[in-house]
Design a protein around this motif. Structure first.
Motif, PDB file in Angstrom:
ATOM      1  N   ILE A  13       6.552   3.556  -9.311  1.00  0.00           N
ATOM      2  CA  ILE A  13       6.269   3.022  -7.976  1.00  0.00           C
ATOM      3  C   ILE A  13       6.305   4.117  -6.917  1.00  0.00           C
ATOM      4  O   ILE A  13       5.623   4.031  -5.889  1.00  0.00           O
ATOM      5  CB  ILE A  13       7.252   1.871  -7.624  1.00  0.00           C
ATOM      6  CG1 ILE A  13       6.708   1.040  -6.454  1.00  0.00           C
ATOM      7  CG2 ILE A  13       8.636   2.413  -7.306  1.00  0.00           C
ATOM      8  CD1 ILE A  13       5.529   0.179  -6.805  1.00  0.00           C
ATOM      9  N   ASP A  17       3.112   4.345  -4.500  1.00  0.00           N
ATOM     10  CA  ASP A  17       3.215   4.153  -3.043  1.00  0.00           C
ATOM     11  C   ASP A  17       2.589   5.317  -2.275  1.00  0.00           C
ATOM     12  O   ASP A  17       1.872   5.116  -1.289  1.00  0.00           O
ATOM     13  CB  ASP A  17       4.684   4.007  -2.632  1.00  0.00           C
ATOM     14  CG  ASP A  17       5.244   2.619  -2.909  1.00  0.00           C
ATOM     15  OD1 ASP A  17       4.443   1.678  -3.084  1.00  0.00           O
ATOM     16  OD2 ASP A  17       6.480   2.479  -2.943  1.00  0.00           O
ATOM     17  N   GLU A  46       7.442  -4.212 -10.290  1.00  0.00           N
ATOM     18  CA  GLU A  46       7.064  -3.807  -8.933  1.00  0.00           C
ATOM     19  C   GLU A  46       5.625  -3.287  -8.902  1.00  0.00           C
ATOM     20  O   GLU A  46       4.880  -3.552  -7.952  1.00  0.00           O
ATOM     21  CB  GLU A  46       8.016  -2.728  -8.431  1.00  0.00           C
ATOM     22  CG  GLU A  46       9.447  -3.207  -8.171  1.00  0.00           C
ATOM     23  CD  GLU A  46      10.318  -3.240  -9.425  1.00  0.00           C
ATOM     24  OE1 GLU A  46      11.542  -3.426  -9.267  1.00  0.00           O
ATOM     25  OE2 GLU A  46       9.786  -3.100 -10.544  1.00  0.00           O
ATOM     26  N   CYS A  47       5.242  -2.569  -9.935  1.00  0.00           N
ATOM     27  CA  CYS A  47       3.886  -2.015  -9.974  1.00  0.00           C
ATOM     28  C   CYS A  47       2.845  -3.102 -10.226  1.00  0.00           C
ATOM     29  O   CYS A  47       1.747  -3.057  -9.650  1.00  0.00           O
ATOM     30  CB  CYS A  47       3.797  -0.918 -11.037  1.00  0.00           C
ATOM     31  SG  CYS A  47       4.686   0.594 -10.571  1.00  0.00           S
ATOM     32  N   LYS A  50       2.339  -4.874  -6.909  1.00  0.00           N
ATOM     33  CA  LYS A  50       1.613  -4.074  -5.920  1.00  0.00           C
ATOM     34  C   LYS A  50       0.149  -3.897  -6.293  1.00  0.00           C
ATOM     35  O   LYS A  50      -0.722  -3.890  -5.416  1.00  0.00           O
ATOM     36  CB  LYS A  50       2.293  -2.722  -5.733  1.00  0.00           C
ATOM     37  CG  LYS A  50       1.655  -1.858  -4.656  1.00  0.00           C
ATOM     38  CD  LYS A  50       2.656  -0.932  -3.999  1.00  0.00           C
ATOM     39  CE  LYS A  50       3.621  -1.669  -3.115  1.00  0.00           C
ATOM     40  NZ  LYS A  50       4.463  -0.764  -2.304  1.00  0.00           N
ATOM     41  N   GLU A  53      -1.800  -6.799  -5.194  1.00  0.00           N
ATOM     42  CA  GLU A  53      -1.916  -6.910  -3.740  1.00  0.00           C
ATOM     43  C   GLU A  53      -2.909  -5.921  -3.134  1.00  0.00           C
ATOM     44  O   GLU A  53      -3.430  -6.169  -2.042  1.00  0.00           O
ATOM     45  CB  GLU A  53      -0.551  -6.671  -3.087  1.00  0.00           C
ATOM     46  CG  GLU A  53       0.491  -7.726  -3.403  1.00  0.00           C
ATOM     47  CD  GLU A  53       1.880  -7.332  -2.923  1.00  0.00           C
ATOM     48  OE1 GLU A  53       2.752  -8.217  -2.893  1.00  0.00           O
ATOM     49  OE2 GLU A  53       2.095  -6.152  -2.596  1.00  0.00           O
ATOM     50  N   THR A  54      -3.175  -4.825  -3.825  1.00  0.00           N
ATOM     51  CA  THR A  54      -3.871  -3.714  -3.170  1.00  0.00           C
ATOM     52  C   THR A  54      -5.214  -3.325  -3.775  1.00  0.00           C
ATOM     53  O   THR A  54      -5.976  -2.581  -3.153  1.00  0.00           O
ATOM     54  CB  THR A  54      -2.982  -2.450  -3.189  1.00  0.00           C
ATOM     55  OG1 THR A  54      -2.659  -2.111  -4.546  1.00  0.00           O
ATOM     56  CG2 THR A  54      -1.688  -2.678  -2.406  1.00  0.00           C
TER      57      THR A  54
END
Length: 243
Positions: A13, A17, A46-47, A50, A53-54
């Motif tokens: 992550i 980020d 977490e990855c 994300k 989401e992105t």
């Protein structure tokens, strides 16, 4: 149209980020991901959260496939296998189902782009493109002008002209009308070209250029998280060596 293309986050992550912050500065129209959200690193959930989401297009990688129970983990070397077993034990059933439904390949027909994690030829076998013979064969298995891939964690731009001649470039190229391209975008979370900086590609169709871009991140923080998780020392040490 401008594309940012990323691959092989591998549960890192910290690097993910930083890459996303750099991509935001470039303001691409779309972000494409070529597989391996998980594996090796300490923060798979977490990855996954994300990336959903992105990112606009998301492919599956061999570690994702294994974490979802679709590839036998005996295929992997001992350190990768140990990290996968650790990862599988921490993913929810919902996350595993999500990984299992990701596609092997993608096509952006209007922009003449083919996407794959491993190789255009039998992508489900998770082979690598290492030799000139591999390169020449790979060009036979996609029709588009540009193919983006990951998997080896080594960024490279390879051009084939109309006569079949091969030109191996490193960081930047102009996309010529009479050539086709096989481009490995490198790895966000575990580079292997001797450079520990995270990698991604930026493809600008209006400018007819593609660039491999590198971004430094705090790999020491990732390494510390890996130590706390009890992940293999070899995987921890390779982050700082870029190997």
């Amino acid at each position: 149209m401008r594309y940012a293309i990323i691959s092989d986050i591998h549960s890192n992550i910290e690097s993910f980020d930083v890459i996303l912050l750099e991509i935001e500065k470039e303001s691409p129209d779309r972000i494409l991901f070529l597989g391996d959200i998980v594996g090796y690193g300490p923060e798979p959930s977490e990855c996954i959260k994300k990336i959903k989401e992105t990112t606009d297009v998301i492919l599956v990688g061999n570690h994702d496939h294994a974490a979802a129970g679709l590839t036998d983990i005996s295929y992997f070397n001992p350190d990768a296998k140990e990290a996968l077993e650790w990862t599988i034990g921490r993913l929810t059933e919902e996350e595993k189902t999500y990984l299992s439904r990701l596609p092997l390949t993608g096509e952006l027909t209007a922009d003449d782009i083919f996407l794959v994690h491993s190789t255009p030829k039998r992508p489900q076998e998770w082979n690598y493109i290492f030799t000139i013979e591999d390169v020449i064969e790979s060009f036979e298995y996609f029709e588009q002008r540009v193919c983006f891939s990951g998997h080896s964690h080594v960024p490279v731009i390879i051009a084939m002209d109309v006569s079949g001649g091969i030109d191996i470039l490193k960081d930047e190229a102009r996309i010529e009308k009479d050539s086709r391209y096989l481009i490995n975008v490198g790895s966000v979370g575990q580079p292997r070209d001797g450079n520990p900086d995270a990698a991604y590609a930026l493809y600008d169709l209006e400018e007819s250029t593609v660039k491999i871009k590198r971004v430094s991140y705090n790999y020491h923080k990732t390494q510390e998280k890996m130590r706390k998780a009890g992940l293999p020392d070899y995987l921890i040490n390779r982050l700082s060596a870029g190997r």
